[in-house]
Design a protein around this motif. Structure first.
Motif, PDB file in Angstrom:
ATOM      1  N   ALA A 208       0.862  -1.580   0.104  1.00 48.00           N
ATOM      2  CA  ALA A 208       0.583  -0.027  -0.178  1.00 48.00           C
ATOM      3  C   ALA A 208       0.494   1.069   0.093  1.00 48.00           C
ATOM      4  N   SER A 209       2.111   1.394   0.779  1.00 42.33           N
ATOM      5  CA  SER A 209       1.956   2.708   0.952  1.00 42.33           C
ATOM      6  C   SER A 209       3.817   2.437  -0.336  1.00 42.33           C
ATOM      7  N   GLY A 210       4.115   1.520  -0.228  1.00 43.92           N
ATOM      8  CA  GLY A 210       5.844   1.492  -0.455  1.00 43.92           C
ATOM      9  C   GLY A 210       6.821   2.066   0.008  1.00 43.92           C
ATOM     10  N   ASP A 211       6.663   1.574   1.037  1.00 44.72           N
ATOM     11  CA  ASP A 211       7.930   2.451   2.257  1.00 44.72           C
ATOM     12  C   ASP A 211       9.023   0.669   2.393  1.00 44.72           C
ATOM     13  N   PRO A 212       9.944   1.386   1.734  1.00 38.53           N
ATOM     14  CA  PRO A 212      11.088   0.222   1.954  1.00 38.53           C
ATOM     15  C   PRO A 212      11.406  -0.378   2.693  1.00 38.53           C
ATOM     16  N   VAL A 213      10.767   0.439   4.593  1.00 37.51           N
ATOM     17  CA  VAL A 213      11.326   0.151   5.684  1.00 37.51           C
ATOM     18  C   VAL A 213      10.537  -0.889   6.225  1.00 37.51           C
ATOM     19  N   ILE A 214       9.404  -0.558   5.766  1.00 33.37           N
ATOM     20  CA  ILE A 214       7.962  -1.548   5.403  1.00 33.37           C
ATOM     21  C   ILE A 214       8.701  -2.961   5.251  1.00 33.37           C
ATOM     22  N   LEU A 215       8.814  -3.600   4.157  1.00 32.97           N
ATOM     23  CA  LEU A 215       9.338  -4.299   3.591  1.00 32.97           C
ATOM     24  C   LEU A 215      10.606  -5.179   4.479  1.00 32.97           C
ATOM     25  N   GLU A 216      11.629  -4.481   5.097  1.00 40.34           N
ATOM     26  CA  GLU A 216      12.791  -4.332   5.716  1.00 40.34           C
ATOM     27  C   GLU A 216      11.785  -5.634   6.521  1.00 40.34           C
ATOM     28  N   LYS A 217      11.163  -4.625   7.456  1.00 38.96           N
ATOM     29  CA  LYS A 217      10.708  -5.597   8.805  1.00 38.96           C
ATOM     30  C   LYS A 217      10.225  -7.067   8.336  1.00 38.96           C
ATOM     31  N   ALA A 218       9.099  -6.820   7.545  1.00 35.72           N
ATOM     32  CA  ALA A 218       8.329  -8.391   7.107  1.00 35.72           C
ATOM     33  C   ALA A 218       9.867  -8.895   7.214  1.00 35.72           C
ATOM     34  N   LYS A 219      10.654  -8.474   6.300  1.00 31.77           N
ATOM     35  CA  LYS A 219      11.781  -9.695   6.084  1.00 31.77           C
ATOM     36  C   LYS A 219      12.579  -9.750   6.894  1.00 31.77           C
ATOM     37  N   ASP A 220      12.530  -9.197   7.663  1.00 30.32           N
ATOM     38  CA  ASP A 220      13.454  -9.581   9.507  1.00 30.32           C
ATOM     39  C   ASP A 220      12.987 -10.369   9.818  1.00 30.32           C
ATOM     40  N   LEU A 221      11.418 -10.539   9.823  1.00 26.93           N
ATOM     41  CA  LEU A 221      10.369 -11.018  10.571  1.00 26.93           C
ATOM     42  C   LEU A 221      10.447 -12.827   9.932  1.00 26.93           C
ATOM     43  N   ALA A 222      10.657 -12.342   8.787  1.00 29.19           N
ATOM     44  CA  ALA A 222       9.898 -14.169   8.128  1.00 29.19           C
ATOM     45  C   ALA A 222      11.153 -14.200   7.976  1.00 29.19           C
ATOM     46  N   ASP A 223      12.138 -14.180   8.002  1.00 24.27           N
ATOM     47  CA  ASP A 223      13.396 -15.068   8.092  1.00 24.27           C
ATOM     48  C   ASP A 223      14.111 -15.062   9.862  1.00 24.27           C
ATOM     49  N   ARG A 224      13.529 -14.844  10.627  1.00 21.70           N
ATOM     50  CA  ARG A 224      13.154 -14.917  11.990  1.00 21.70           C
ATOM     51  C   ARG A 224      11.975 -16.529  12.165  1.00 21.70           C
ATOM     52  N   LEU A 225      10.879 -16.296  11.429  1.00 15.04           N
ATOM     53  CA  LEU A 225      10.289 -17.573  11.439  1.00 15.04           C
ATOM     54  C   LEU A 225      11.056 -18.664  11.131  1.00 15.04           C
TER      55      LEU A 225
ATOM     56  N   ALA B 290      15.335 -20.458  18.801  1.00 11.29           N
ATOM     57  CA  ALA B 290      15.291 -22.093  19.558  1.00 11.29           C
ATOM     58  C   ALA B 290      13.663 -21.962  19.339  1.00 11.29           C
ATOM     59  N   VAL B 291      13.060 -23.244  19.452  1.00  8.75           N
ATOM     60  CA  VAL B 291      12.018 -23.708  18.615  1.00  8.75           C
ATOM     61  C   VAL B 291      11.873 -25.114  20.263  1.00  8.75           C
ATOM     62  N   ARG B 292      10.084 -24.705  20.435  1.00  7.10           N
ATOM     63  CA  ARG B 292       9.770 -25.658  20.877  1.00  7.10           C
ATOM     64  C   ARG B 292       7.954 -26.333  20.501  1.00  7.10           C
ATOM     65  N   ASP B 293       7.645 -26.887  21.224  1.00  4.82           N
ATOM     66  CA  ASP B 293       5.863 -27.487  20.536  1.00  4.82           C
ATOM     67  C   ASP B 293       6.188 -28.177  19.538  1.00  4.82           C
ATOM     68  N   PRO B 294       6.433 -29.369  19.767  1.00  3.79           N
ATOM     69  CA  PRO B 294       7.248 -30.160  18.090  1.00  3.79           C
ATOM     70  C   PRO B 294       5.243 -30.327  17.807  1.00  3.79           C
TER      71      PRO B 294
ATOM     72  N   ALA C 189      14.427 -26.072  11.625  1.00  4.58           N
ATOM     73  CA  ALA C 189      14.625 -27.607  12.908  1.00  4.58           C
ATOM     74  C   ALA C 189      14.470 -28.577  12.727  1.00  4.58           C
ATOM     75  N   SER C 190      13.346 -28.576  11.956  1.00  6.66           N
ATOM     76  CA  SER C 190      12.602 -29.617  11.360  1.00  6.66           C
ATOM     77  C   SER C 190      13.543 -30.522  10.596  1.00  6.66           C
ATOM     78  N   PRO C 191      13.509 -31.583  10.865  1.00  7.35           N
ATOM     79  CA  PRO C 191      14.222 -32.809   9.581  1.00  7.35           C
ATOM     80  C   PRO C 191      13.002 -32.824   8.143  1.00  7.35           C
ATOM     81  N   HIS C 192      11.970 -32.528   8.865  1.00  2.82           N
ATOM     82  CA  HIS C 192      10.681 -33.008   7.233  1.00  2.82           C
ATOM     83  C   HIS C 192       9.887 -31.317   7.305  1.00  2.82           C
ATOM     84  N   GLY C 193      11.118 -30.448   7.846  1.00  2.00           N
ATOM     85  CA  GLY C 193      10.950 -29.048   7.485  1.00  2.00           C
ATOM     86  C   GLY C 193       8.992 -28.154   7.925  1.00  2.00           C
ATOM     87  N   LEU C 194       8.776 -29.418   8.908  1.00  2.00           N
ATOM     88  CA  LEU C 194       7.639 -29.116   9.806  1.00  2.00           C
ATOM     89  C   LEU C 194       7.580 -27.757  10.229  1.00  2.00           C
ATOM     90  N   PRO C 195       7.459 -26.791  10.334  1.00  3.25           N
ATOM     91  CA  PRO C 195       7.832 -25.667  11.342  1.00  3.25           C
ATOM     92  C   PRO C 195       6.907 -25.520  12.839  1.00  3.25           C
TER      93      PRO C 195
END
Length: 463
Positions: free
Chosen positions: A138-155, A177-181, A161-167
């Protein structure tokens, strides 16, 4: 101070819903609604609620509209601006530009994901990654996109962490660190839309590939009936229940099969969507006293394992229309229309055998309006807008509190007993559905519109 209804007003609501219900399908538009006026009403109420959020809970995850307090959602004692982020797309299409820009400025100055705490992977994606990607579009603001990418990288650490790619269900946003498989279809399979659009914007297909891999893992384990169990283990990769569900634990998994075709032209995902919906219709559909329901069944035998259906399941009516099973979609929508007729507010969970509520609380649920929007987009039958108008008026009449709109504690009383929480999705979902259907906003091309499960606009903005 609770918003109280007179007995006459309550009866008028129930009577209006009753007059609108047509068993077995959707009739022609009656032509009695002033939809433009309804659109202005939705915008005015959204602006009124937003002003209270700014005054009482600015930057907090959620407002409690009865007490005027606020609460955290993801991490106790820590705000990630949930309601603010979820509201951005709705503010934009309503042309509330000052409010939109104030939200963008808050995100740029205050939203930081370097937090040493676990956050729910699925919810963080659909609410925050999706909200930020949409706000960037909506805004075209690159900082907002950077924050989205930063969060997705963390997720992404939850997938890695999963041998099957299941988050895993939870990931530490700082350490990875992960928990609750022990997880479920919705929580492993609701990433493709947000991750795919993000990947297109930043030129990295890793995100979509990870999302699709997780979905394919579950799809490869379908039974001979074409059904999947709703619960799965991220470490073993095996189903850990026998229950096939269309709502709790599973709903958005099925939505994202079709969305991946719609957004990215992924023909394999389209085939899976059609196959899954056909299997659901064939093996989960059960009719009780004239109403069609899709309760939990054993994924290998098709025998009913849980005679209940939640309000979340209404989305399926819209998905059926999208995949070409519109008659079945109209039939299922009529079931929820019956519940709206009988109870004014659709119960959170229903005993399908008797069509009676299994509880009295509700959470300001948007799925009925979502289904109406998807079906309306298919053929522009104005009847879906009429049904949504009833949903809007009933919500407004029962859930309006002193500082916004709230969940309900008891739908059986008159006036209905109010709770004290406005979930973050209210800002992104039903208020957007209402506005899109009634106002036909200038900043959206309805023919190109693509929404996430959280109603983040991922395609169709007109700037």
């Amino acid at each position: 101070m609770k918003h109280r209804l007179s007995r006459r007003h309550t009866l008028a609501l129930i009577g209006g819903a009753s007059a609108a219900f047509v068993p077995g399908g959707i009739r022609a538009f009656a032509g009695q609604e002033d939809f433009a006026a309804l659109g202005e009403d939705v915008k005015a109420e959204f602006k009124w609620a937003w002003d209270h959020y700014v005054d009482r809970a600015w930057g907090q995850d959620e407002i409690n509209p009865v007490s005027g307090t606020s609460r955290s959602f993801f991490i106790e004692g820590q705000t990630l601006g949930l309601s603010l982020v979820e509201a951005l797309g709705t503010l934009w299409i309503m042309e509330l530009d000052e409010e939109f820009q104030a939200g963008i400025d808050w995100v740029k100055s205050n939203l930081n994901f370097d937090i040493d705490a676990h956050s729910q992977t699925f919810e963080t994606n659909i609410r925050l990654v999706g909200g930020l990607v949409s706000a960037h579009l909506a805004s075209g603001d690159p900082v907002i996109l950077e924050k989205a990418k930063d969060l997705a990288d963390r997720l992404m650490k939850a997938f890695d962490a999963s041998p099957h790619g299941l988050p895993y269900r939870y990931v530490n946003l700082r350490t990875g660190a992960v928990r609750d498989p022990e997880t479920n279809l919705a929580e492993i399979g609701t990433y493709a839309a947000e991750f795919g659009v993000l990947g297109q914007l930043v030129g990295d297909d890793r995100y979509y590939a990870a999302a699709k891999r997780a979905m394919k893992h579950a799809l490869d384990r379908r039974s001979s009936l074409g059904l999947m169990a709703a619960n799965i283990h991220a470490e073993t990769g095996e189903f850990i229940s026998r229950n096939a569900s269309v709502d709790v634990y599973a709903d958005s998994f099925y939505e994202y099969l079709w969305d991946s075709w719609d957004l990215f032209g992924d023909a394999e995902m389209k085939t899976w969507a059609e196959e899954c919906v056909d299997s659901i219709i064939r093996h989960q559909g059960k009719r009780y006293e004239g109403l069609i329901w899709y309760p939990m069944v054993d994924y290998e035998t098709g025998e009913v394992t849980g005679p209940s259906q939640t309000v979340l399941g209404a989305y399926l009516a819209g998905l059926m229309g999208q995949v070409g099973r519109k008659a079945e979609g109209d039939d299922f929508l009529a079931t929820y229309t019956t519940m709206q007729e009988r109870f004014t507010i659709i119960p959170e969970s229903t005993d399908v055998r008797t069509a009676t509520p299994r509880g009295l609380r509700t959470g300001l649920r948007p799925e009925y309006a979502d289904a109406c929007l998807n079906l309306w987009q298919g053929d522009r039958n104005e009847r879906y807008r009429e049904l949504t108008a009833i949903h809007w008026r009933n919500m407004k009449a029962t859930s309006k509190a002193q500082y916004g709109f709230t969940s309900l504690a008891d739908i059986s009383t008159r006036p209905m007993g109010q709770g004290d929480n406005c979930p973050g999705y209210w800002w992104s979902e039903q208020m957007k559905y209402y506005y899109l259907m009634f106002a036909k906003p200038r900043r959206v091309d309805l023919d190109r519109l693509a929404l996430s499960t959280e109603a983040s606009i991922l395609r169709g903005y007109v700037r």
